[in-house]
Design a protein around this motif. Structure first.
Motif, PDB file in Angstrom:
ATOM      1  N   LEU A 114     -13.061   0.157  -9.850  1.00 32.39           N
ATOM      2  CA  LEU A 114     -12.070  -0.022  -8.788  1.00 32.39           C
ATOM      3  C   LEU A 114     -11.203   1.215  -8.593  1.00 32.39           C
ATOM      4  O   LEU A 114     -10.750   1.485  -7.484  1.00 32.39           O
ATOM      5  CB  LEU A 114     -11.164  -1.214  -9.098  1.00 32.39           C
ATOM      6  N   SER A 115     -10.968   1.949  -9.660  1.00 36.25           N
ATOM      7  CA  SER A 115     -10.057   3.091  -9.589  1.00 36.25           C
ATOM      8  C   SER A 115     -10.780   4.422  -9.451  1.00 36.25           C
ATOM      9  O   SER A 115     -10.146   5.478  -9.484  1.00 36.25           O
ATOM     10  CB  SER A 115      -9.172   3.129 -10.843  1.00 36.25           C
ATOM     11  N   GLY A 116     -12.105   4.388  -9.283  1.00 31.05           N
ATOM     12  CA  GLY A 116     -12.866   5.622  -9.166  1.00 31.05           C
ATOM     13  C   GLY A 116     -12.411   6.449  -7.974  1.00 31.05           C
ATOM     14  O   GLY A 116     -11.804   5.965  -7.026  1.00 31.05           O
ATOM     15  N   SER A 117     -12.746   7.712  -8.003  1.00 37.18           N
ATOM     16  CA  SER A 117     -12.255   8.647  -6.986  1.00 37.18           C
ATOM     17  C   SER A 117     -13.119   8.679  -5.731  1.00 37.18           C
ATOM     18  O   SER A 117     -12.817   9.399  -4.784  1.00 37.18           O
ATOM     19  CB  SER A 117     -12.190  10.068  -7.577  1.00 37.18           C
ATOM     20  N   GLY A 118     -14.197   7.900  -5.688  1.00 35.66           N
ATOM     21  CA  GLY A 118     -15.074   7.910  -4.528  1.00 35.66           C
ATOM     22  C   GLY A 118     -14.384   7.402  -3.274  1.00 35.66           C
ATOM     23  O   GLY A 118     -13.446   6.603  -3.327  1.00 35.66           O
ATOM     24  N   ASP A 119     -14.821   7.893  -2.127  1.00 35.46           N
ATOM     25  CA  ASP A 119     -14.237   7.467  -0.860  1.00 35.46           C
ATOM     26  C   ASP A 119     -14.573   6.007  -0.583  1.00 35.46           C
ATOM     27  O   ASP A 119     -15.717   5.572  -0.743  1.00 35.46           O
ATOM     28  CB  ASP A 119     -14.773   8.334   0.282  1.00 35.46           C
ATOM     29  N   ARG A 120     -13.586   5.265  -0.137  1.00 33.90           N
ATOM     30  CA  ARG A 120     -13.812   3.873   0.235  1.00 33.90           C
ATOM     31  C   ARG A 120     -14.211   3.809   1.709  1.00 33.90           C
ATOM     32  O   ARG A 120     -13.679   4.584   2.524  1.00 33.90           O
ATOM     33  CB  ARG A 120     -12.550   3.048  -0.006  1.00 33.90           C
ATOM     34  N   PRO A 121     -15.094   2.889   2.065  1.00 37.41           N
ATOM     35  CA  PRO A 121     -15.588   2.836   3.451  1.00 37.41           C
ATOM     36  C   PRO A 121     -14.645   2.079   4.384  1.00 37.41           C
ATOM     37  O   PRO A 121     -15.080   1.349   5.274  1.00 37.41           O
ATOM     38  CB  PRO A 121     -16.931   2.113   3.300  1.00 37.41           C
ATOM     39  N   PHE A 122     -13.346   2.252   4.202  1.00 32.88           N
ATOM     40  CA  PHE A 122     -12.343   1.608   5.040  1.00 32.88           C
ATOM     41  C   PHE A 122     -11.010   2.294   4.796  1.00 32.88           C
ATOM     42  O   PHE A 122     -10.851   3.050   3.821  1.00 32.88           O
ATOM     43  CB  PHE A 122     -12.236   0.106   4.738  1.00 32.88           C
ATOM     44  N   ASP A 123     -10.057   2.030   5.678  1.00 35.07           N
ATOM     45  CA  ASP A 123      -8.718   2.591   5.545  1.00 35.07           C
ATOM     46  C   ASP A 123      -7.858   1.641   4.724  1.00 35.07           C
ATOM     47  O   ASP A 123      -7.380   0.626   5.221  1.00 35.07           O
ATOM     48  CB  ASP A 123      -8.112   2.799   6.940  1.00 35.07           C
ATOM     49  N   GLY A 124      -7.672   1.981   3.456  1.00 38.07           N
ATOM     50  CA  GLY A 124      -6.919   1.119   2.561  1.00 38.07           C
ATOM     51  C   GLY A 124      -5.467   0.940   2.959  1.00 38.07           C
ATOM     52  O   GLY A 124      -4.823  -0.046   2.574  1.00 38.07           O
ATOM     53  N   LYS A 125      -4.915   1.867   3.750  1.00 33.76           N
ATOM     54  CA  LYS A 125      -3.519   1.749   4.167  1.00 33.76           C
ATOM     55  C   LYS A 125      -3.317   0.574   5.126  1.00 33.76           C
ATOM     56  O   LYS A 125      -2.197   0.080   5.279  1.00 33.76           O
ATOM     57  CB  LYS A 125      -3.060   3.042   4.825  1.00 33.76           C
ATOM     58  N   ARG A 126      -4.406   0.141   5.773  1.00 34.94           N
ATOM     59  CA  ARG A 126      -4.303  -0.988   6.706  1.00 34.94           C
ATOM     60  C   ARG A 126      -4.840  -2.287   6.099  1.00 34.94           C
ATOM     61  O   ARG A 126      -4.979  -3.287   6.804  1.00 34.94           O
ATOM     62  CB  ARG A 126      -5.054  -0.655   8.001  1.00 34.94           C
ATOM     63  N   MET A 127      -5.125  -2.272   4.816  1.00 31.15           N
ATOM     64  CA  MET A 127      -5.583  -3.480   4.136  1.00 31.15           C
ATOM     65  C   MET A 127      -4.394  -4.403   3.878  1.00 31.15           C
ATOM     66  O   MET A 127      -3.339  -3.969   3.412  1.00 31.15           O
ATOM     67  CB  MET A 127      -6.258  -3.119   2.818  1.00 31.15           C
ATOM     68  N   MET A 128      -4.555  -5.692   4.178  1.00 33.17           N
ATOM     69  CA  MET A 128      -3.522  -6.694   3.926  1.00 33.17           C
ATOM     70  C   MET A 128      -4.016  -7.647   2.840  1.00 33.17           C
ATOM     71  O   MET A 128      -5.180  -8.040   2.847  1.00 33.17           O
ATOM     72  CB  MET A 128      -3.226  -7.479   5.205  1.00 33.17           C
ATOM     73  N   PHE A 129      -3.125  -8.019   1.940  1.00 34.00           N
ATOM     74  CA  PHE A 129      -3.567  -8.868   0.833  1.00 34.00           C
ATOM     75  C   PHE A 129      -2.399  -9.681   0.295  1.00 34.00           C
ATOM     76  O   PHE A 129      -1.233  -9.426   0.602  1.00 34.00           O
ATOM     77  CB  PHE A 129      -4.170  -8.015  -0.285  1.00 34.00           C
ATOM     78  N   GLY A 130      -2.732 -10.661  -0.524  1.00 28.78           N
ATOM     79  CA  GLY A 130      -1.729 -11.488  -1.154  1.00 28.78           C
ATOM     80  C   GLY A 130      -2.371 -12.442  -2.138  1.00 28.78           C
ATOM     81  O   GLY A 130      -3.601 -12.565  -2.194  1.00 28.78           O
ATOM     82  N   ALA A 131      -1.543 -13.114  -2.924  1.00 18.98           N
ATOM     83  CA  ALA A 131      -2.007 -14.083  -3.906  1.00 18.98           C
ATOM     84  C   ALA A 131      -1.493 -15.465  -3.522  1.00 18.98           C
ATOM     85  O   ALA A 131      -0.341 -15.612  -3.087  1.00 18.98           O
ATOM     86  CB  ALA A 131      -1.530 -13.708  -5.312  1.00 18.98           C
ATOM     87  N   PHE A 132      -2.340 -16.467  -3.728  1.00 18.60           N
ATOM     88  CA  PHE A 132      -2.078 -17.800  -3.185  1.00 18.60           C
ATOM     89  C   PHE A 132      -2.448 -18.892  -4.185  1.00 18.60           C
ATOM     90  O   PHE A 132      -3.394 -18.751  -4.958  1.00 18.60           O
ATOM     91  CB  PHE A 132      -2.891 -17.999  -1.894  1.00 18.60           C
ATOM     92  N   VAL A 133      -1.696 -19.976  -4.103  1.00 19.56           N
ATOM     93  CA  VAL A 133      -1.981 -21.176  -4.904  1.00 19.56           C
ATOM     94  C   VAL A 133      -2.740 -22.167  -4.039  1.00 19.56           C
ATOM     95  O   VAL A 133      -2.255 -22.527  -2.962  1.00 19.56           O
ATOM     96  CB  VAL A 133      -0.676 -21.818  -5.415  1.00 19.56           C
ATOM     97  N   PRO A 134      -3.923 -22.604  -4.445  1.00 24.32           N
ATOM     98  CA  PRO A 134      -4.653 -23.581  -3.638  1.00 24.32           C
ATOM     99  C   PRO A 134      -3.943 -24.927  -3.626  1.00 24.32           C
ATOM    100  O   PRO A 134      -3.660 -25.496  -4.684  1.00 24.32           O
ATOM    101  CB  PRO A 134      -6.022 -23.669  -4.298  1.00 24.32           C
ATOM    102  N   VAL A 135      -3.635 -25.422  -2.430  1.00 27.06           N
ATOM    103  CA  VAL A 135      -2.988 -26.726  -2.302  1.00 27.06           C
ATOM    104  C   VAL A 135      -3.945 -27.757  -1.729  1.00 27.06           C
ATOM    105  O   VAL A 135      -3.691 -28.971  -1.805  1.00 27.06           O
ATOM    106  CB  VAL A 135      -1.710 -26.635  -1.448  1.00 27.06           C
ATOM    107  N   VAL A 136      -5.040 -27.308  -1.133  1.00 26.73           N
ATOM    108  CA  VAL A 136      -6.132 -28.169  -0.679  1.00 26.73           C
ATOM    109  C   VAL A 136      -7.419 -27.435  -1.030  1.00 26.73           C
ATOM    110  O   VAL A 136      -7.572 -26.262  -0.715  1.00 26.73           O
ATOM    111  CB  VAL A 136      -6.081 -28.433   0.835  1.00 26.73           C
ATOM    112  N   ASP A 137      -8.345 -28.134  -1.697  1.00 28.82           N
ATOM    113  CA  ASP A 137      -9.591 -27.483  -2.083  1.00 28.82           C
ATOM    114  C   ASP A 137     -10.627 -28.545  -2.389  1.00 28.82           C
ATOM    115  O   ASP A 137     -10.601 -29.189  -3.418  1.00 28.82           O
ATOM    116  CB  ASP A 137      -9.388 -26.595  -3.312  1.00 28.82           C
ATOM    117  N   ARG A 138     -11.559 -28.737  -1.449  1.00 32.25           N
ATOM    118  CA  ARG A 138     -12.686 -29.620  -1.710  1.00 32.25           C
ATOM    119  C   ARG A 138     -13.727 -29.461  -0.607  1.00 32.25           C
ATOM    120  O   ARG A 138     -13.501 -28.825   0.397  1.00 32.25           O
ATOM    121  CB  ARG A 138     -12.257 -31.075  -1.850  1.00 32.25           C
TER     122      ARG A 138
END
Length: 237
Positions: free
Chosen positions: A213-237
């Protein structure tokens, strides 16, 4: 699973249980019509970004929580048939008013790009939305495969990456505007399932130094525009 509908929603925090109850009723119909799984993730650790983030994606207010959700289908024809039945079944209308502002919900249809892991009890979720050049699809698939192996090695149970297929423009918000998509790009939607937040937090400390994950290779996307977050599943089936 070969097709996914992905959603990001802003829900008044005070409406948490109303939203869960509403989603459970909708899930019964989705499953009856042919969907294989539906997950609703309640925002737990959703960071602010310098360029964009999931809050801005749905114009979330201070008293709202961001949800990251998806519906899985065995194939696209099933997804299309489910959508038609959801639009015409009177039980959907009988569900009443949605406990959130549907005009700010963003959604889209996504082709499965890569899936790894067998899943199991999903106690925590990392979700990601990002722009990827259309001509970098295979490079992004390779990146996703390498990343998924690292996540699974450190305790994740399932990793899914998808590629934009039907990502509509919205009047107020949509995935394209949220990811600041440029000409020649589409939106990728993915998630990581963990057995618990504790496992996830311990894993991230190790993942930050994992060369996959931390390698120096170029990523095939613009990481500055990546959106992310962590979530608790409240419905899952």
């Amino acid at each position: 699973m070969t097709y996914v509908d992905g959603f990001v929603v802003a829900v008044p925090t005070a409406n948490r249980q109303r939203y869960i109850d509403h989603a459970e009723v909708g899930l019964d119909l989705f499953k009856e019509f042919g969907a294989s799984r539906m997950v609703e993730g309640w925002g737990d650790d959703v960071p602010r970004g310098e360029v964009n983030d999931l809050y801005g994606a749905v114009q979330a207010k201070d008293d709202e929580t961001v949800l990251f959700s998806w519906v899985e289908y065995p194939d696209k024809p099933t997804r299309d048939a489910v959508g038609e039945r959801m639009m015409s079944d009177p039980r959907v209308a009988a569900m009443g008013e949605m406990p959130f502002d549907g005009k700010r919900m963003i959604y889209g249809g996504f082709d499965l790009l890569h899936e790894a892991g067998t899943g199991g009890d999903c106690g925590y979720i990392d979700g990601v939305v990002l722009p990827v050049p259309q001509d970098q699809k295979e490079a992004y698939r390779a990146f996703a495969q390498t990343s998924a192996t690292a996540f699974l090695d450190h305790g994740a149970t399932r990793v899914v990456d998808t590629f934009g297929d039907e990502v509509p423009d919205g009047k107020i918000t949509d995935f394209r505007r949220a990811a600041k998509v440029q000409d020649g790009e589409t939106v990728a939607f993915g998630w990581i399932e963990w057995p618990s937040k504790q496992v996830r937090d311990a894993a991230w400390e190790k993942l930050m130094s994992d060369e996959r994950l931390s390698g120096s290779g170029d990523r095939p996307f613009d990481g500055k525009r990546m959106m992310f977050g962590a979530f608790v599943p409240v419905v899952d089936r």
